[in-house]
Each structure stands twice: as C-alpha cells, then as structure tokens.
Design an enzyme around this catalytic site. Structure first.
Site, PDB file in Angstrom:
ATOM      1  N   GLY A 156      42.012  29.531  24.586  1.00 27.89           N
ATOM      2  CA  GLY A 156      41.862  28.571  25.666  1.00 27.89           C
ATOM      3  C   GLY A 156      40.401  28.447  26.053  1.00 27.89           C
ATOM      4  N   ARG A 157      40.147  28.035  27.293  1.00 30.20           N
ATOM      5  CA  ARG A 157      38.770  27.805  27.724  1.00 30.20           C
ATOM      6  C   ARG A 157      37.920  29.072  27.622  1.00 30.20           C
ATOM      7  NH1 ARG A 157      42.212  25.602  31.556  1.00 30.20           N
ATOM      8  NH2 ARG A 157      42.134  23.338  31.877  1.00 30.20           N
ATOM      9  N   ILE A 158      38.489  30.203  28.080  1.00 29.62           N
ATOM     10  CA  ILE A 158      37.718  31.451  28.061  1.00 29.62           C
ATOM     11  C   ILE A 158      37.512  31.929  26.629  1.00 29.62           C
ATOM     12  CG2 ILE A 158      37.701  33.866  28.785  1.00 29.62           C
ATOM     13  CD1 ILE A 158      39.347  32.922  31.268  1.00 29.62           C
ATOM     14  N   ARG A 179      48.652  29.886  19.841  1.00 24.32           N
ATOM     15  CA  ARG A 179      49.968  29.263  19.654  1.00 24.32           C
ATOM     16  C   ARG A 179      49.851  27.952  18.889  1.00 24.32           C
ATOM     17  NH1 ARG A 179      52.353  28.960  25.582  1.00 24.32           N
ATOM     18  NH2 ARG A 179      50.152  28.442  25.930  1.00 24.32           N
ATOM     19  N   ILE A 238      40.771  41.383  28.129  1.00 26.51           N
ATOM     20  CA  ILE A 238      40.430  40.802  29.422  1.00 26.51           C
ATOM     21  C   ILE A 238      41.505  39.811  29.839  1.00 26.51           C
ATOM     22  CG2 ILE A 238      37.946  41.115  29.167  1.00 26.51           C
ATOM     23  CD1 ILE A 238      37.825  38.045  28.533  1.00 26.51           C
ATOM     24  N   ALA A 239      42.678  39.893  29.202  1.00 27.62           N
ATOM     25  CA  ALA A 239      43.745  38.928  29.444  1.00 27.62           C
ATOM     26  C   ALA A 239      44.562  39.333  30.664  1.00 27.62           C
ATOM     27  CB  ALA A 239      44.613  38.797  28.199  1.00 27.62           C
ATOM     28  N   ARG A 240      45.608  40.076  30.441  1.00 30.43           N
ATOM     29  CA  ARG A 240      46.469  40.584  31.508  1.00 30.43           C
ATOM     30  C   ARG A 240      47.068  41.899  31.038  1.00 30.43           C
ATOM     31  NH1 ARG A 240      44.440  37.753  34.696  1.00 30.43           N
ATOM     32  NH2 ARG A 240      45.361  36.353  36.249  1.00 30.43           N
ATOM     33  N   GLU A 269      48.927  47.750  36.797  1.00 31.22           N
ATOM     34  CA  GLU A 269      47.715  47.983  37.596  1.00 31.22           C
ATOM     35  C   GLU A 269      47.997  47.749  39.082  1.00 31.22           C
ATOM     36  OE1 GLU A 269      45.149  43.926  37.386  1.00 31.22           O
ATOM     37  OE2 GLU A 269      45.291  44.978  35.464  1.00 31.22           O
ATOM     38  N   HIS A 287      39.670  45.316  36.565  1.00 33.45           N
ATOM     39  CA  HIS A 287      40.019  43.889  36.655  1.00 33.45           C
ATOM     40  C   HIS A 287      38.924  43.099  37.382  1.00 33.45           C
ATOM     41  CE1 HIS A 287      43.762  41.061  36.638  1.00 33.45           C
ATOM     42  NE2 HIS A 287      42.636  40.361  36.486  1.00 33.45           N
TER      43      HIS A 287
END
Length: 331
Positions: A156-158, A179, A238-240, A269, A287
């Site tokens: 995506g953008r990041i 995807r 750095i996602a989730r 977390e 985070h």
C-alpha cells in the site's frame, strides 16, 4: 440547538480537544485512563460520537450499549479495533487517518530495518554494560542494506514509500507480494517486482511487513514461513501485532534460523511475548512508527475533522464503511 455529545477515549493534544469543544459537548480522558470494555461502553451510552486511538474495541456488544452512537473516528490508519460489519449493521460510521502518516511511518520502517541489519540494539547494550574493551574484526558485524534484496509484503502507500527509499536511496533490489499486483506505472516508480510470497521469503535479505491486519492475514509469518527465509535474513514488522506468530519468531531468533528481527508491533500489545525479551538479536520498539509531533498532530486533526464534517452534514472525510442508516441522521 443542542450540541452532539462525543467521547475522547484517550488523552490527545489539548488544543485539539479545545477545537472539538467548539462543536460538541466533550467528555475527555485527560488522565489517559485505560478503560475496560464495560467502562468504555458505559461512557458511550449517551454519546453521539467517539474519538478513539486504535486500542478501543468497537464491537457488537459495545454498540448494543451505545444506541445513540453514530460515528467513531480512529486516530490511526489501521482500524482492526473496529468490527466493521457490526458497525455498518448498527448504522455507525467508522473513519481512519490515511495518508497523513505515510512518509513518517515509511521513514521509521527503514530506520528499524537499518537498526536491525546493523545490530544497533545489541551493540548499544554491550557498550552500556561496559563490555567494550577492544576492537575485533567481527564485533557486531551485521548485514548490508545497500545493494541487498528488500522484500515487502503489503504494498500500500507505506509499502510503496519503503520501496522507494530502498530502491532510490540504497540501490536495493525490491520485490513485493500483495493481494493484488500494482499498476505498471507504480511498479516502475518503486522499481519493484511482483513475486509470490514463498519466492519473496526465500529470496529477500530483508523482509518488511506492511500488510493490514485482518483474520485472513493473522500469522502471515509463522514457523513455516520463517523456515523459508535465509539464515542471514532479517524480518521487520511495522504492520500490526498478529501478522507474525511472535512465539515462533522467538524460537527462530534463538536458534539463529534467521539473523535478526525488528518489531514495532506485537500480539496482545502492550504485552510483549516474554521470549522476545530474552533473545539478543531483536530490536523492539513500542508501536511508535508514526510518532513524530507533526504526524501525530495531523492524525489527531484528521480524526477531529472527520467528526466535525460528519455532524455538519458533509459526511466523513475518510470513511472505512458505508452505513446507509447514518446518511439521513448525521446533521
């Protein structure tokens, strides 16, 4: 005319709370108390809107206790704290804060990659412990970034921002899995090549995770995926939390089946899997990928703008769902 009532669920910049007070009756959480789900539901029972920060779960149980609620504005680009289907069914608008944190988060992702590859955390701990007494040829020798292969899962953008930093700034070969494949012009801008997930894991010197969290992406990286990676490779998340099986990762790090990892997010977390705290070859941050003052202010402003625009009747600026029941009742 009575102002809509909103809840600001966590402490935010005081001047942004003041701006919200110009439009709403505001209950603010200036003490930054972490409320239980039941406490949050009780506070939302008489509220028309909520300003959340990503850690407050908005689900069917809470929505049933908050019949007046029309909108929840998340101060985050991710919204895995939202049960989007339940919100849509209940006629509750959800919003997030895309775009405003893209470049800052991409900066941090690259910083975490560099710190991990060059073993900065390990070497700092060594120095602080007074263990540095002489130079040696292999002391904390890590892996190169320039000219290496960067594999990005989630483009995506990041992800695209990270790809550009790697390709244009460090001469990295960039491969990615997503995807859906990017348009040819975007691939050219990022100098990125689409590959299968397995090929990426086998090939990349550095694997960067930037995929949104959904039930389908849970444990995108587990024991089987870690086994595909090079023993010299690094993994950056750095996602989730939940994208990586943290327990399996700790084992792989301890057994040196991969060289190192850098993690800004964790399963459950702020609790961190205890085994990750005992392996030396991991860089851990709490985070903070979007944590610059300008970016966090922009995120808070956009969340506030979503609330203001919605109740002004203009509609949410960055919606994540389309609850038809709300369209006629926002103003």
């Amino acid at each position: 005319m009575t102002k809509p009532r909103i809840l600001v669920a966590r402490a935010i910049f005081p001047d942004i709370v003041d701006r919200l007070r110009q439009h709403f009756e505001v209950e603010a959480n200036a003490e930054d108390t972490i409320w239980s789900p039941a406490e949050l539901a009780a506070r939302l029972a008489d509220k028309d809107g909520a300003f959340t920060t990503g850690s407050q779960r908005i689900d069917a149980t809470l929505l049933a206790a908050a019949p007046r609620l029309k909108i929840v504005a998340n101060m985050a680009v991710g919204y895995n704290n939202f049960d989007v289907d339940a919100m849509t069914a209940a006629g509750v608008q959800g919003t997030n804060t895309p775009d405003v944190l893209t470049e800052t988060t991409a900066d941090f992702g690259f910083a975490l990659l560099m710190a991990t590859a060059r073993r900065m955390t390990e070497s700092e701990h060594y120095l602080r412990a007074g263990q540095w007494t002489k130079w040696s040829y292999d002391m904390f020798a890590g892996s190169d970034i320039h000219g290496s292969t960067l594999g990005i899962i989630g483009m995506g953008r990041i992800g695209q921002g990270i790809a550009k930093r790697g390709a244009h700034g460090f001469g990295m070969k960039v491969i990615y899995h997503n995807r859906s494949r990017l348009a040819a012009e975007l691939e050219a801008e990022c100098r990125a090549t689409y590959v299968s997930k397995d090929e990426l894991l086998r090939t990349a010197d550095h694997v960067m995770l930037v995929v949104p969290y959904t039930p389908a992406s849970h444990h995108t990286i587990g024991a089987a995926e870690l086994a595909l990676m090079k023993p010299t490779a690094t993994l950056i998340n750095i996602a989730r939390g939940g994208i990586v099986d943290d327990a399996a990762l700790a084992v792989a790090l301890r057994e040196r089946r991969i060289a190192a990892a850098g993690l800004d997010v964790f399963e459950g977390e702020p609790t961190v899997h205890p085994d990750l705290l005992t392996v030396p070859n991991v860089v851990l941050t709490p985070h903070i990928a979007s944590a610059t003052v300008p970016t966090r202010r922009a995120m808070a402003d956009l969340a506030a703008d979503n609330l203001i625009a919605f109740f002004d009747g203009r509609g949410a600026l960055t919606p994540v769902n389309t609850p038809a029941a709300n369209l006629a009742s926002a103003g």
